[in-house]
Design an enzyme around this catalytic site. Structure first.
Site, PDB file in Angstrom:
ATOM      1  CE1 TYR A  39       0.841   0.060   4.400  1.00 46.68           C
ATOM      2  CE2 TYR A  39      -1.447  -0.456   4.834  1.00 46.68           C
ATOM      3  CZ  TYR A  39      -0.177  -0.222   5.287  1.00 46.68           C
ATOM      4  OH  TYR A  39       0.075  -0.288   6.620  1.00 46.68           O
ATOM      5  CD  GLU A  40       0.688   6.361   1.349  1.00 47.10           C
ATOM      6  OE1 GLU A  40      -0.373   5.951   1.860  1.00 47.10           O
ATOM      7  OE2 GLU A  40       0.799   7.481   0.804  1.00 47.10           O
ATOM      8  N   GLY A  41       1.340   3.081  -2.544  1.00 45.63           N
ATOM      9  CA  GLY A  41       2.192   2.920  -3.734  1.00 45.63           C
ATOM     10  C   GLY A  41       3.034   1.680  -3.568  1.00 45.63           C
ATOM     11  CD  GLN A  76       6.811   4.190  -3.032  1.00 50.14           C
ATOM     12  OE1 GLN A  76       7.453   5.232  -2.989  1.00 50.14           O
ATOM     13  NE2 GLN A  76       5.499   4.153  -2.877  1.00 50.14           N
TER      14      GLN A  76
END
Lengths: 564, 564
Positions: A434-436, A441
């Site tokens: 999650y969060e990319g 990234q």
């Protein structure tokens, strides 16, 4: 096994490695703070982690969240712990003092976050999302909106959620379909459905402030047609009291591999009333404001869980008697076996290296957000942009490896739920996603940051390190760092120059490149720690340079195979 | 998503890569078998995996096993599936035809095992333990015992369990305390408690034959005082009918990270009646008979789960639309993104390389157990001893990495239980731990096999490969294999020569060394497959050589750092 807050190790970074008060000394916002205060806060955070958060970690995993008719009930003890969290002021550490925040540096906050993630990752996520919503509103809301929502978000009386993902739009938010139609009163009516919404519904706060991405009627297709809306669970009256229930309702919660005490919700919006935050169609740009902070926080999840796993594995390895040691002792504690030493040292290499990078990056974020020195802000912006994808992805990849090793130290006992080692692995696994995702990234690092800046970001990164290296005494390790930095520069230059002719190459090498840069960065930080520790970290630093850093060799060869 | 049995890929190994019928042609026991038969069996195994085992895999994970008052109930559908498994003859593949077995080669059986592990790992474990008990009795029991127990174990009417571990004796079995006192009738009375007993109790077979390690009254301390006993759940009358319930009872079952449909039992023995198998105090030596076979089987668990994860990730990557491809397509299927290609190719590198090693090692085990050519048996014994720890540890380490990558391809959907990707990770994780942790495998390889044989085992391994390499055409990949073999020889020679002066070194480097040898072995096998595929595997082989094999560089440097 009780969590031991590593306050001394943390103060070593704050004081000896990064001289935080000096480093942030030119920033007016931080002028009231000193090392004694930082130390006192870390001590208190450690007590809160150990006394309040850890005791409900495993029971929270076993029980999970409950869903019935749109209502989410958190596991036993969570509501009370949340109350204590709010009362302790733990939600407001870095928030704007004008709205009740403590305005402390992120470089300190990462350490507090680490402790809380160590003790109870599921619990932390609720506050982490509230922090994200707070940052967004601080940066992009108008004053009236700030007055209305920020004080209760910053105190934690209300919580926040970020409603981005839809079933067909995950990494590619440009595909999202949720619609916002303007109402006559300046608000918007929002229709759509979001998935994977952490803390989208729960029973711990009086209200939940959702930040929702949606499309205005005239929105262009793709990522440049997305706007940001504030959608409260309960509408807020002008006097600040709670009004009627808004049309945003939890449709179900996910059954997941881990972070089971964190509610992951499907959020359905049917004529939900929302207010535009920031300019129309600029929702994704607004998001970028908080992205570096949130991504760093999620990275810290990997370090927190890695540290917890390490503490347990280390204790177990010292107590469990099994097998014959090379000095003849039998049965000997596991720690006397070389392979177990290798495992524990590998864990520490990642945890301590990552923690140092977290503080280092945190200090750049502090400069970027708070300094009035424009040149320093410019450098700090670049450093934050460069280091954030590395921190998010590598902390969590290494954290997963670390938790897996910690579980391995326990043998069969690591696989049964009773000891808690397998929960760390399950809880850590989501942080790579999650969060990319960590793949995203890596693409961000190679595509946007390295190639996109034509190497300028890398050069800033190298300059910052090289300037600092001048102050460090000559050593084998220093030579190794210098050699790796020079190899990194050469490799990166080739990647940039070849990227025009090889459009598929950046994606093919992205993850390997991110790991490569991370290891080189850790090498610099281990050197820095070794010097600051005046001999006391030599063995551990040596292990990193001998046994972990050589991974760069394979990564480099793997990358080069796609370049030529 | 339905499992697709990779029968063509498997027959490619059986026919084109290893020419199994020719390879085992000199063995009388296998003279009735041909490729058509192997193909037909693999087809049937695939149907059984898809039609019977896979449909109860996720439901089995969700439901788990139930325990009440010493009774273990398996999840819905398991009893019926087990009945079909027995009726299909799947328990008897490699067993002795004198007792109802089919006497087929292990080199074929590993492929059947892979399919079953792919479809339902928890289910497979019951039969795997029965197979272990069967092999032990085939090798060490007297004729009367064989007559009494083998036919029902081989058919699967009865199942088996291996009772080794005790709470304080895991990797170090020498510490075990369970006691066996002789009775007047030639049997023994056994007292003690065992933990982590897979299939120790369940409701699928009429009887369970436990093989228990215990100490006789006059036993010396340590591993040389351990004897092996047969302890049936129900005593067996002379006419083969079931008699009274024996004093071996399940006290509880473990709550685990995964393999939740496999019962993991605490087994308490109170005046349990048992019969000595093999000579007194030679229990551990008897165990070694079956250890190579069992360890290979557990290795296959890693490949089976890796293959299942790959199939799902590959399908998902072709269907899920997200993001812009370098050719401009948007939204493009995930598979068009280079980073996703890297993930899928990495998975295949491990799965196909491991599968080939499984068949190769299986063929040596077949020679070792069945050939009458003494020289061939000698070589096969050494090759089995050398390759088994590599297969067990590397298949499962790579399998865990593969399942983790497969989960990553699914993004957030990989973390929720619904899609099944996280179950593979949880189910795979145990395979790195049980049947000797992967650390123990590495110590076995470096300590007992490499240093213990003064390099002779390694030389046999190198000779076998070098002899085969002569028949392969010159190529870049062949050069790489030759270079790696020569580096392996040199590195190993240094390890052996330094081990006397550096007693801690072998443990410190063991896991890195095992991974290093495994990658070099995979390189040889990828070359062999590439040649046999006549161009059709070039891209995949190229990926292995370019992107995976370079890991050896880091491993070698890490090992060397402890040598000099």
């Amino acid at each position: 096994m009780q969590y031991q807050a590593p306050v001394d190790d943390m103060m070593f970074l704050v004081r000896d490695v990064f001289s935080l008060t000096k480093r942030l000394g030119h920033i007016a916002d931080f002028s009231d703070f000193d090392e004694d205060l930082y130390h006192a806060i870390l001590e208190e955070a450690g007590k809160f982690a150990t006394g309040v958060l850890q005791p409900i970690n495993r029971s929270g995993d076993e029980e999970g969240c409950h869903f019935e008719d749109g209502v989410v009930t958190t596991p036993k003890g969570f509501k009370e712990a949340y109350q204590a969290y709010v009362e302790g002021g733990w939600q407001s550490i870095t928030a704007d003092p004008n709205y009740g925040g403590q305005g402390l540096p992120k470089a300190l906050h990462v350490l507090i976050e680490e402790m809380f993630y160590s003790a109870n990752t599921s619990f932390c996520l609720y506050g982490s999302l509230t922090g994200g919503a707070t940052q967004l509103l601080q940066a992009h809301a108008d004053d009236a909106t700030k007055e209305k929502y920020l004080p209760n978000l910053i105190s934690g009386k209300w919580s926040g959620s970020m409603c981005l993902t839809e079933a067909h739009a995950g990494s590619d938010l440009g595909l999202l379909k949720t619609k916002a139609e303007p109402n006559d009163d300046g608000s918007y009516s929002i229709e759509g459905s979001k998935i994977f919404i952490t803390g989208g519904e729960h029973d711990m706060s009086e209200n939940i402030i959702h930040l929702v991405l949606a499309r205005l009627p005239d929105a262009p297709a793709g990522p440049k047609g997305i706007s940001l809306f504030l959608v409260p669970k309960f509408l807020v009256n002008d006097d600040g009291s709670l009004g009627e229930r808004n049309g945003i309702v939890c449709g179900s919660i996910e059954h997941k591999m881990g972070i089971k005490a964190s509610s992951t919700c499907v959020m359905n919006m049917d004529n939900a009333k929302g207010w535009l935050i920031g300019p129309p169609h600029r929702g994704l740009a607004c998001m970028f404001t908080m992205m570096n902070l949130e991504r760093l926080s999620i990275g810290i999840q990997g370090i927190g869980l890695g540290e917890m796993s390490y503490q347990q594995a280390n204790t177990y390895a010292n107590e469990r008697l099994q097998g014959k040691a090379t000095d003849g002792e039998a049965p000997a504690p596991l720690i006397k076996h070389g392979d177990v030493q290798r495992m524990l040292n590998t864990m520490e290499s990642f945890n301590k290296g990552g923690r140092a990078l977290g503080v280092w990056l945190g200090s750049y974020l502090d400069v970027a957000f708070h300094s009035e020195d424009k040149e320093a802000v410019k450098v700090a912006d670049v450093m934050s942009a460069w280091l954030t994808p590395i921190a998010k992805a590598y902390f969590t990849d290494a954290g997963y490896e670390t938790c897996t090793i910690g579980q391995q130290v326990f043998g069969g006992h690591g696989y049964v739920r009773e000891w808690g080692m397998e929960q760390h692995v399950r809880d850590c696994r989501i942080a790579q996603i999650y969060e990319g995702t960590n793949g995203i990234q890596a693409l961000d690092l190679v595509g946007r940051k390295l190639i996109g800046s034509k190497g300028e970001f890398l050069d800033t990164f190298l300059s910052e390190i090289n300037a600092d290296l001048e102050s460090l005494p000559a050593s084998d390790h220093k030579d190794k760092v210098i050699r790796h930095l020079s190899e990194l520069k050469e490799l990166s230059t080739t990647i940039i120059s070849k990227s025009a002719d090889k459009p598929d190459m950046p994606q093919l090498i992205a993850c390997d490149y991110l790991h490569y840069v991370a290891l080189v960065t850790y090498a610099y930080l281990w050197l820095k720690m070794e010097v600051a520790a005046k001999g006391e970290l030599d063995d551990k630093s040596d292990f990193f340079f001998k046994r972990v850093l050589p991974r760069t060799l394979g990564l480099k060869a793997s990358i080069e195979s796609e370049l030529y």
